[in-house]
Design a protein around this motif. Structure first.
Motif, PDB file in Angstrom:
ATOM      1  N   ALA A   1       5.876  -1.176 -43.593  1.00  0.00           N
ATOM      2  CA  ALA A   1       5.339  -2.520 -43.336  1.00  0.00           C
ATOM      3  C   ALA A   1       4.037  -2.486 -42.535  1.00  0.00           C
ATOM      4  CB  ALA A   1       6.377  -3.364 -42.609  1.00  0.00           C
ATOM      5  N   LEU A   2       3.757  -1.367 -41.882  1.00  0.00           N
ATOM      6  CA  LEU A   2       2.509  -1.230 -41.119  1.00  0.00           C
ATOM      7  C   LEU A   2       1.293  -1.006 -42.030  1.00  0.00           C
ATOM      8  CD1 LEU A   2       3.664   0.928 -38.068  1.00  0.00           C
ATOM      9  CD2 LEU A   2       2.672  -1.373 -37.956  1.00  0.00           C
ATOM     10  N   LYS A   3       1.553  -0.663 -43.278  1.00  0.00           N
ATOM     11  CA  LYS A   3       0.449  -0.445 -44.217  1.00  0.00           C
ATOM     12  C   LYS A   3      -0.223  -1.785 -44.523  1.00  0.00           C
ATOM     13  CE  LYS A   3       2.730   3.560 -46.281  1.00  0.00           C
ATOM     14  NZ  LYS A   3       3.464   4.076 -47.460  1.00  0.00           N
ATOM     15  N   PRO A   4      -1.554  -1.805 -44.559  1.00  0.00           N
ATOM     16  CA  PRO A   4      -2.291  -3.078 -44.736  1.00  0.00           C
ATOM     17  C   PRO A   4      -1.898  -3.858 -45.980  1.00  0.00           C
ATOM     18  CG  PRO A   4      -3.789  -1.266 -44.191  1.00  0.00           C
ATOM     19  CD  PRO A   4      -2.452  -0.652 -44.430  1.00  0.00           C
ATOM     20  N   GLU A   5      -1.497  -3.144 -47.031  1.00  0.00           N
ATOM     21  CA  GLU A   5      -1.198  -3.829 -48.304  1.00  0.00           C
ATOM     22  C   GLU A   5       0.216  -4.412 -48.361  1.00  0.00           C
ATOM     23  OE1 GLU A   5      -0.201   0.596 -48.968  1.00  0.00           O
ATOM     24  OE2 GLU A   5      -1.705  -0.590 -47.864  1.00  0.00           O
ATOM     25  N   PHE A   6       1.040  -4.138 -47.339  1.00  0.00           N
ATOM     26  CA  PHE A   6       2.434  -4.589 -47.376  1.00  0.00           C
ATOM     27  C   PHE A   6       2.526  -6.114 -47.279  1.00  0.00           C
ATOM     28  CE2 PHE A   6       6.555  -5.721 -45.582  1.00  0.00           C
ATOM     29  CZ  PHE A   6       7.416  -4.987 -46.390  1.00  0.00           C
ATOM     30  N   SER A   7       3.407  -6.690 -48.104  1.00  0.00           N
ATOM     31  CA  SER A   7       3.556  -8.153 -48.057  1.00  0.00           C
ATOM     32  C   SER A   7       5.002  -8.614 -48.298  1.00  0.00           C
ATOM     33  CB  SER A   7       2.650  -8.806 -49.105  1.00  0.00           C
ATOM     34  OG  SER A   7       3.014  -8.362 -50.403  1.00  0.00           O
ATOM     35  N   ALA A   8       5.945  -7.656 -48.423  1.00  0.00           N
ATOM     36  CA  ALA A   8       7.323  -8.015 -48.793  1.00  0.00           C
ATOM     37  C   ALA A   8       8.174  -8.388 -47.580  1.00  0.00           C
ATOM     38  CB  ALA A   8       7.966  -6.858 -49.569  1.00  0.00           C
ATOM     39  N   TRP A   9       7.689  -9.359 -46.821  1.00  0.00           N
ATOM     40  CA  TRP A   9       8.401  -9.809 -45.621  1.00  0.00           C
ATOM     41  C   TRP A   9       9.658 -10.588 -46.017  1.00  0.00           C
ATOM     42  CZ3 TRP A   9       6.112  -7.176 -42.011  1.00  0.00           C
ATOM     43  CH2 TRP A   9       4.748  -6.906 -42.108  1.00  0.00           C
TER      44      TRP A   9
ATOM     45  N   PHE B   1      11.979  -0.535 -50.454  1.00  0.00           N
ATOM     46  CA  PHE B   1      11.731   0.531 -49.477  1.00  0.00           C
ATOM     47  C   PHE B   1      12.288   1.902 -49.876  1.00  0.00           C
ATOM     48  CE2 PHE B   1      11.700  -3.393 -46.900  1.00  0.00           C
ATOM     49  CZ  PHE B   1      10.491  -3.243 -46.238  1.00  0.00           C
ATOM     50  N   GLY B   2      13.060   1.947 -50.965  1.00  0.00           N
ATOM     51  CA  GLY B   2      13.657   3.215 -51.363  1.00  0.00           C
ATOM     52  C   GLY B   2      14.793   3.671 -50.454  1.00  0.00           C
ATOM     53  N   ILE B   3      15.426   2.712 -49.785  1.00  0.00           N
ATOM     54  CA  ILE B   3      16.492   3.030 -48.837  1.00  0.00           C
ATOM     55  C   ILE B   3      17.860   2.887 -49.505  1.00  0.00           C
ATOM     56  CG2 ILE B   3      17.616   2.291 -46.685  1.00  0.00           C
ATOM     57  CD1 ILE B   3      14.807   1.374 -45.729  1.00  0.00           C
ATOM     58  N   GLU B   4      18.647   3.955 -49.462  1.00  0.00           N
ATOM     59  CA  GLU B   4      19.986   3.962 -50.044  1.00  0.00           C
ATOM     60  C   GLU B   4      20.995   3.376 -49.054  1.00  0.00           C
ATOM     61  OE1 GLU B   4      20.712   5.032 -53.192  1.00  0.00           O
ATOM     62  OE2 GLU B   4      18.552   5.303 -53.460  1.00  0.00           O
ATOM     63  N   PRO B   5      22.131   2.842 -49.547  1.00  0.00           N
ATOM     64  CA  PRO B   5      23.160   2.349 -48.630  1.00  0.00           C
ATOM     65  C   PRO B   5      23.654   3.449 -47.690  1.00  0.00           C
ATOM     66  CG  PRO B   5      23.602   1.613 -50.873  1.00  0.00           C
ATOM     67  CD  PRO B   5      22.484   2.599 -50.958  1.00  0.00           C
ATOM     68  N   SER B   6      24.175   3.047 -46.550  1.00  0.00           N
ATOM     69  CA  SER B   6      24.704   3.994 -45.571  1.00  0.00           C
ATOM     70  C   SER B   6      25.921   4.717 -46.163  1.00  0.00           C
ATOM     71  CB  SER B   6      25.123   3.241 -44.307  1.00  0.00           C
ATOM     72  OG  SER B   6      25.749   4.093 -43.386  1.00  0.00           O
ATOM     73  N   ASN B   7      25.938   6.035 -46.021  1.00  0.00           N
ATOM     74  CA  ASN B   7      27.076   6.829 -46.488  1.00  0.00           C
ATOM     75  C   ASN B   7      28.041   7.009 -45.320  1.00  0.00           C
ATOM     76  OD1 ASN B   7      28.864   8.916 -47.269  1.00  0.00           O
ATOM     77  ND2 ASN B   7      27.345   9.802 -48.639  1.00  0.00           N
ATOM     78  N   TRP B   8      28.971   6.066 -45.185  1.00  0.00           N
ATOM     79  CA  TRP B   8      29.843   6.086 -44.008  1.00  0.00           C
ATOM     80  C   TRP B   8      30.814   7.258 -44.027  1.00  0.00           C
ATOM     81  CZ3 TRP B   8      35.059   5.644 -44.932  1.00  0.00           C
ATOM     82  CH2 TRP B   8      35.473   5.014 -46.102  1.00  0.00           C
TER      83      TRP B   8
END
Length: 295
Positions: free
Chosen positions: A202-210, A275-282
């Motif tokens: 989100a720190l990248k200038p082009e980010f807009s997916a708030w 974001f390419g984030i996978e669910p938590s593997n509990w």
């Protein structure tokens, strides 16, 4: 660019993990707990952020005592609504982005399927209502915001279901655990990693997916199933002399002051796509179960 991160609720389950992981990334971290910064004090929040000048603020502070919230209404709203508003105002003032942790309790918990970010909210108690008010305050007062709804948090730090099961299980031959509430247990370290990944992108200038994102564990399970998995791992690691019998009971057999959602299952496709984030593997997170025992 050196990332300057301000973390509130630094001594909590997620806050502790955030501090450790951000420092390993080489970020400059100001980690504050409620003794060092009262987020319900607008002037103090503004002063702290003005002095530190963060480019990222992560709010891991919350009033999470679900049952106590029913009678501690003022404290719940002060911490879960007003605090996030003041942090949002502070983030806007120093052009920082704000990441805020929310909860499955914003939903009624009666949907047949998995909850999407776009599903109607309908909190059933003070905790959920105050957390929803916090979400709305963040969105209103800080354009650059990311709200992360999660559920069934556990970790090595603080109090949680895993620690309770190990403690009670060491003292009893059998125990009763609710089997008709379903969700995704979520490892606090994975929440911290998710938040830091989101912040970096989100720190990248082009980010807009708030906006709002869901992040929780997989596979989905009942509290009873989660308890059985904890004891199975405890037996495998020989952490308990004898593993207790876990009896399945219904919610109605275990009444609490605040109503719990029957369905806390959160859909995590959006966070994967953006974001390419996978669910938590509990299940993998339970591998270090010995760290949950009293030291």
């Amino acid at each position: 660019m050196t990332v300057k991160l301000m973390v509130t609720g630094a001594n909590g389950q997620v806050g502790t993990s955030l501090q450790q992981r951000a420092e390993r990334l080489g970020w400059q971290v100001l980690a504050v707990d409620r003794n060092e910064l009262d987020i319900t004090d607008r002037a103090a929040v503004l002063q702290a952020s003005t002095q530190f000048q963060p480019n990222v603020i992560i709010n891991a502070a919350a009033h999470t005592a679900v049952d106590k919230a029913e009678t501690e209404l003022e404290a719940s709203y002060a911490i879960n609504r007003d605090g996030p508003q003041y942090l949002a105002e502070a983030a806007s003032a120093c052009n920082a982005l704000l990441l805020h942790i929310s909860t499955d309790y914003v939903f009624a918990g009666d949907k047949a399927g998995i909850y999407l970010e776009t599903d109607p909210v309908a909190p059933q108690g003070v905790y959920g209502a105050s957390k929803l008010a916090g979400e709305l305050a963040v969105a209103q007062h800080c354009a650059k915001h990311l709200i992360l709804r999660t559920a069934w948090v556990f970790g090595e730090h603080g109090n949680n279901f895993v620690k309770t099961m190990l403690r009670v299980g060491s003292m009893r031959a059998s125990l009763n655990v609710v089997a008709d509430q379903f969700g995704g247990p979520t490892y606090a370290g994975d929440i911290a990693d998710a938040l830091l990944t989101m912040a970096a992108q989100a720190l990248k200038p082009e980010f807009s997916a708030w906006g709002v994102y869901h992040f929780s564990g997989a596979p989905h399970v009942s509290w009873h199933g989660f308890a059985e998995a904890i004891f199975s791992k405890a037996a495998e690691l020989t952490l308990l002399d004898k593993v207790p019998t876990v009896n399945a009971i219904s919610t109605s057999e275990y009444p609490t002051p605040a109503r719990r959602p029957a369905n806390s299952r959160l859909d995590c496709h959006k966070i994967q796509q953006v974001f390419g984030i996978e669910p938590s593997n509990w299940q993998r997170a339970l591998a270090n179960l010995q760290q949950y025992l009293p030291q």
